[in-house]
Design an enzyme around this catalytic site. Structure first.
Site, PDB file in Angstrom:
ATOM      1  CG  MET A  13      -2.039  -1.035   1.168  1.00 22.35           C
ATOM      2  SD  MET A  13      -3.160  -0.806  -0.220  1.00 22.35           S
ATOM      3  CE  MET A  13      -4.022   0.680   0.230  1.00 22.35           C
ATOM      4  N   GLY A  14       1.868   1.282   0.869  1.00 22.44           N
ATOM      5  CA  GLY A  14       2.737   2.456   0.950  1.00 22.44           C
ATOM      6  C   GLY A  14       3.515   2.661  -0.347  1.00 22.44           C
ATOM      7  CE  LYS A  75       1.121  -7.159  10.734  1.00 25.43           C
ATOM      8  NZ  LYS A  75       0.827  -7.339   9.312  1.00 25.43           N
ATOM      9  CG  ASN A 102      -7.772  -0.239   6.815  1.00 21.65           C
ATOM     10  OD1 ASN A 102      -8.296   0.804   6.404  1.00 21.65           O
ATOM     11  ND2 ASN A 102      -7.820  -1.375   6.153  1.00 21.65           N
ATOM     12  CB  SER A 128     -11.559   2.789   0.138  1.00 20.03           C
ATOM     13  OG  SER A 128     -12.139   1.635  -0.466  1.00 20.03           O
ATOM     14  N   GLY A 129      -9.687   1.259  -1.906  1.00 23.16           N
ATOM     15  CA  GLY A 129      -9.454   0.945  -3.313  1.00 23.16           C
ATOM     16  C   GLY A 129      -8.418  -0.160  -3.475  1.00 23.16           C
ATOM     17  CE  LYS A 183     -11.181   1.803   3.692  1.00 20.98           C
ATOM     18  NZ  LYS A 183     -10.105   1.036   4.189  1.00 20.98           N
ATOM     19  CG  HIS A 186     -15.782   2.453   2.179  1.00 19.58           C
ATOM     20  ND1 HIS A 186     -15.019   1.304   2.209  1.00 19.58           N
ATOM     21  CD2 HIS A 186     -15.984   2.727   0.865  1.00 19.58           C
ATOM     22  CE1 HIS A 186     -14.774   0.905   0.969  1.00 19.58           C
ATOM     23  NE2 HIS A 186     -15.344   1.760   0.134  1.00 19.58           N
ATOM     24  CG  ASN A 187     -13.500  -0.923   5.080  1.00 22.51           C
ATOM     25  OD1 ASN A 187     -13.506  -0.080   4.184  1.00 22.51           O
ATOM     26  ND2 ASN A 187     -12.404  -1.559   5.444  1.00 22.51           N
ATOM     27  CD  GLU A 190     -15.009  -3.551   1.200  1.00 24.94           C
ATOM     28  OE1 GLU A 190     -14.576  -2.379   1.168  1.00 24.94           O
ATOM     29  OE2 GLU A 190     -14.275  -4.523   1.407  1.00 24.94           O
ATOM     30  NE  ARG A 288     -17.235 -10.652   5.183  1.00 25.40           N
ATOM     31  CZ  ARG A 288     -16.330  -9.847   4.644  1.00 25.40           C
ATOM     32  NH1 ARG A 288     -15.086  -9.889   5.063  1.00 25.40           N
ATOM     33  NH2 ARG A 288     -16.656  -8.983   3.706  1.00 25.40           N
ATOM     34  NE  ARG A 445     -36.009  -1.500  29.657  1.00 28.94           N
ATOM     35  CZ  ARG A 445     -35.871  -0.189  29.826  1.00 28.94           C
ATOM     36  NH1 ARG A 445     -36.775   0.637  29.353  1.00 28.94           N
ATOM     37  NH2 ARG A 445     -34.848   0.300  30.489  1.00 28.94           N
TER      38      ARG A 445
HETATM   39  P1  NAP Z   1       1.249  -4.292   6.190  1.00 25.64           P
HETATM   40  O1  NAP Z   1       1.507  -5.707   5.778  1.00 25.64           O
HETATM   41  O2  NAP Z   1       0.030  -4.000   6.963  1.00 25.64           O
HETATM   42  O3  NAP Z   1       2.510  -3.758   7.011  1.00 25.64           O
HETATM   43  C1  NAP Z   1       3.816  -3.969   6.545  1.00 25.64           C
HETATM   44  C2  NAP Z   1       4.630  -2.695   6.657  1.00 25.64           C
HETATM   45  O4  NAP Z   1       4.633  -2.242   8.015  1.00 25.64           O
HETATM   46  C3  NAP Z   1       6.064  -2.919   6.264  1.00 25.64           C
HETATM   47  O5  NAP Z   1       6.527  -1.770   5.607  1.00 25.64           O
HETATM   48  C4  NAP Z   1       6.724  -3.107   7.615  1.00 25.64           C
HETATM   49  O6  NAP Z   1       8.112  -2.843   7.607  1.00 25.64           O
HETATM   50  C5  NAP Z   1       5.987  -2.100   8.419  1.00 25.64           C
HETATM   51  N1  NAP Z   1       6.075  -2.333   9.856  1.00 25.64           N
HETATM   52  C6  NAP Z   1       5.507  -3.313  10.577  1.00 25.64           C
HETATM   53  N2  NAP Z   1       5.782  -3.180  11.883  1.00 25.64           N
HETATM   54  C7  NAP Z   1       6.558  -2.072  11.996  1.00 25.64           C
HETATM   55  C8  NAP Z   1       7.161  -1.408  13.076  1.00 25.64           C
HETATM   56  N3  NAP Z   1       7.016  -1.842  14.354  1.00 25.64           N
HETATM   57  N4  NAP Z   1       7.884  -0.306  12.823  1.00 25.64           N
HETATM   58  C9  NAP Z   1       8.024   0.155  11.578  1.00 25.64           C
HETATM   59  N5  NAP Z   1       7.482  -0.425  10.506  1.00 25.64           N
HETATM   60  C10 NAP Z   1       6.744  -1.528  10.705  1.00 25.64           C
HETATM   61  O7  NAP Z   1       1.310  -3.350   4.866  1.00 25.64           O
HETATM   62  P2  NAP Z   1       0.181  -3.017   3.799  1.00 25.64           P
HETATM   63  O8  NAP Z   1      -0.556  -4.252   3.398  1.00 25.64           O
HETATM   64  O9  NAP Z   1       0.834  -2.193   2.755  1.00 25.64           O
HETATM   65  O10 NAP Z   1      -0.855  -2.144   4.630  1.00 25.64           O
HETATM   66  C11 NAP Z   1      -0.498  -0.917   5.226  1.00 25.64           C
HETATM   67  C12 NAP Z   1      -1.721  -0.321   5.874  1.00 25.64           C
HETATM   68  O11 NAP Z   1      -2.720  -0.142   4.876  1.00 25.64           O
HETATM   69  C13 NAP Z   1      -2.385  -1.178   6.952  1.00 25.64           C
HETATM   70  O12 NAP Z   1      -2.971  -0.353   7.927  1.00 25.64           O
HETATM   71  C14 NAP Z   1      -3.492  -1.898   6.206  1.00 25.64           C
HETATM   72  O13 NAP Z   1      -4.568  -2.275   7.029  1.00 25.64           O
HETATM   73  C15 NAP Z   1      -3.896  -0.853   5.239  1.00 25.64           C
HETATM   74  N6  NAP Z   1      -4.435  -1.457   4.006  1.00 25.64           N
HETATM   75  C16 NAP Z   1      -5.353  -0.804   3.356  1.00 25.64           C
HETATM   76  C17 NAP Z   1      -5.869  -1.348   2.214  1.00 25.64           C
HETATM   77  C18 NAP Z   1      -6.874  -0.568   1.498  1.00 25.64           C
HETATM   78  O14 NAP Z   1      -7.535  -1.059   0.603  1.00 25.64           O
HETATM   79  N7  NAP Z   1      -7.029   0.670   1.867  1.00 25.64           N
HETATM   80  C19 NAP Z   1      -5.470  -2.553   1.699  1.00 25.64           C
HETATM   81  C20 NAP Z   1      -4.520  -3.187   2.355  1.00 25.64           C
HETATM   82  C21 NAP Z   1      -4.011  -2.629   3.535  1.00 25.64           C
HETATM   83  P3  NAP Z   1       9.166  -4.018   7.278  1.00 25.64           P
HETATM   84  O15 NAP Z   1       9.189  -4.121   5.782  1.00 25.64           O
HETATM   85  O16 NAP Z   1      10.438  -3.525   7.836  1.00 25.64           O
HETATM   86  O17 NAP Z   1       8.676  -5.260   7.943  1.00 25.64           O
END
Ligand code: NAP
Length: 479
Positions: A13-14, A75, A102, A128-129, A183, A186-187, A190, A288, A445
């Site tokens: 995501m990032g 995360k 999230n 979202s997306g 958000k 929204h979920n 969804e 679910r 009651r």
């Molecule tokens: P993720 O799997 O949730 O997190 C992995 C990332 O977090 C990695 O860059 C990891 O670094 C870092 N991390 C974990 N613990 C850490 C810590 N203690 N200190 C610093 N960095 C740490 O990643 P993602 O799937 O890209 O999701 C990121 C966010 O977006 C989450 O909140 C997720 O719920 C949300 N998300 C949103 C959608 C959407 O549709 N909007 C979809 C998916 C996810 P390392 O590489 O060093 O381990």
């Protein structure tokens, strides 16, 4: 040249959000706890725009223009707090910390208050997306101070999805946790949206014997009309897909046990806390949960009887199911929006429902043609107290009611669970009925707990002396 934004957390995501900023002409400073992800991103996509590689948060912060904008995409939960704690000492007054993961809105409220005390802005952003949206244009729901939106909003609007009329699917929601709250809702919608699609599929298959490939055509056709939406479109894709290994429809080899990451559950928990009747969303979450009780269901299959009734299906059953699906979908939107109204009161958020519906029109998972009409309903001078009361929707749902009742009756008679079809209909009837059995609840009651009741014919609060002479007395309100 310093970067306009820094992104820390470069998992899928990032990384995609960082690429989206760069593709839109911004210089992006990159950071990830383990440097491997930063290098992988630069190696695969470094030519997409201006990136600055950094290995530490100190280096990230040093490479940003002021006021600094640091977007955290790690995360959700503890890791977000940990990154914030490391960042704060490196920042100056007026800098903006953005959490686009999230996060639970109560965490966002807590973090915003803490950073505010230090003179920093904290912006909780709902995105979202999914992965594709993050890269190509998500729907973006930013909370936080209006001042921080001035410095950040134009960038978010630029990378967001655009609606048909060219409007960005991004708008300032309100203060502190409002963006993450919206958000979350929204979920929740969804979840309900997906469950009603599942119920329609099950009824078409189990009651009418329509196979998945043929259903794919039906869903494609439905996608041309008032149900037109991303989720209906991809339902046709999934139902039309054949499993390469077995030659069977893929749907038949996928285990019928639904996962969940928690945002639907959060919506329901918040709905309960605020007394907001999000029954369709709750039933979707429970559906679910029940599906994933596979061991218990295996016993249920052996010990519980169906005892179903012979049914002659209504003549236009497929069309009936379409209408039941549409009506139930409207209810889930109505309930989600009602919850936004409750939250606005609870947290003093100035939520603009037309803007919120507007930014769900594209980029997000619940994007649907319907959202254009919802936007219009809340742009009108007279805002409906419930979405179902807006003239266009009152008319649409009235048209669907007979079919909706027939479908729920068929589901009950054939023993096909359709919890959201039926609970949505109950919600509709609950809104519509002149008298509800809540009068009896109040009587009970008052009987066992002297909780008192109000009368229909005069002001005041009353109690009947149930264990005495059963005369009525005026009472203190103990509702
Ligand atoms: P993720 O799997 O949730 O997190 C992995 C990332 O977090 C990695 O860059 C990891 O670094 C870092 N991390 C974990 N613990 C850490 C810590 N203690 N200190 C610093 N960095 C740490 O990643 P993602 O799937 O890209 O999701 C990121 C966010 O977006 C989450 O909140 C997720 O719920 C949300 N998300 C949103 C959608 C959407 O549709 N909007 C979809 C998916 C996810 P390392 O590489 O060093 O381990």
């Amino acid at each position: 040249m310093p970067a306009q934004i820094g992104v820390t957390g470069l998992a899928v995501m990032g990384a995609n959000l960082a690429r989206n900023f760069a593709r839109n002409g911004y210089t992006v400073a990159l950071h990830n706890r383990s440097v491997g992800k930063t290098d992988a991103l630069l190696e695969a996509h470094g030519d997409e725009g201006d990136f600055i590689r950094t290995e530490s948060l100190e280096e990230l912060v040093a490479n940003l223009e002021t006021p600094r904008r640091v977007l955290i995409m790690v995360k959700a939960g503890g890791p977000v707090d940990s990154v914030i704690d490391q960042l704060v000492p490196l920042l100056d007054e007026g800098d903006i910390v953005i959490d686009a993961g999230n996060s639970h809105y109560t965490d966002t409220r807590r973090r915003e208050a803490a950073l505010n005390e230090k003179g920093l802005h904290f912006v909780g952003v709902g995105v979202s997306g999914g992965e594709e949206g993050a890269l190509l244009g998500p729907s973006i729901m930013p909370g936080g101070s209006a001042e921080s939106y001035k410095a950040l909003g134009p960038m978010l609007e630029k990378i967001s999805a655009k609606a048909d009329d060219g409007a960005p699917c991004c708008a300032w929601i309100s203060t502190d946790g409002a963006g993450h709250f919206v958000k979350m809702v929204h979920n929740g919608i969804e979840y309900a949206d997906m469950q009603v699609i599942g119920e329609a599929y099950d009824l078409l298959r189990s009651a009418a014997g329509i196979e998945p490939a043929q259903q794919a055509e039906i869903f494609n056709e439905w996608n041309q009309g008032e149900l037109s939406s991303f989720l209906i479109e991809i339902t046709a894709e999934v139902l039309g897909h054949t499993d390469a290994a077995t030659g069977k429809p893929l749907i038949d080899v996928i285990q019928d046990s639904a996962g969940q990451k928690g945002t639907g559950r959060w919506t329901v928990q918040s709905g309960l806390d605020m007394g907001s009747p999000v029954s369709a969303i709750a039933e979707s979450v429970f559906a679910r949960s029940l599906s994933s009780q596979r061991d218990i269901r295996a016993v249920g299959q052996k010990v519980l009887t169906a005892d179903t009734t012979e049914v002659t299906l209504p003549e236009n059953f497929v069309e009936d199911v379409r209408q039941a699906l549409f009506a139930s979908k409207l209810v889930s939107y109505a309930q989600g929006i009602d919850m936004l109204t409750s939250a606005a009161g609870e947290y003093n958020w100035q939520l603009k429902l037309d803007e919120i519906a507007g930014l769900w029109r594209e980029g997000c998972i619940i994007r649907a043609a319907l959202l254009k009409d919802i936007t219009a309903a809340y742009s009108a001078d007279e805002k409906p107290a419930n979405l179902l009361f807006a003239p266009a929707f009152a008319e649409a749902i009235a048209k669907a009611v007979p079919a909706w009742r027939r479908v729920v009756a068929v589901a009950v008679q054939l023993g096909i669970p359709a919890p959201v079809f039926s609970s949505s209909l109950a919600y509709y009837d609950g809104l519509r009925r002149d008298r509800l059995p809540a009068a009896l609840t109040q009587g009970l009651r008052d009987f066992f707990g002297a909780h008192t009741y109000r009368r229909t014919d005069k002001e005041g609060t009353f109690h009947t002396l149930w264990s005495g002479d059963r005369s009525e007395i005026a009472a203190e309100d103990t509702h």
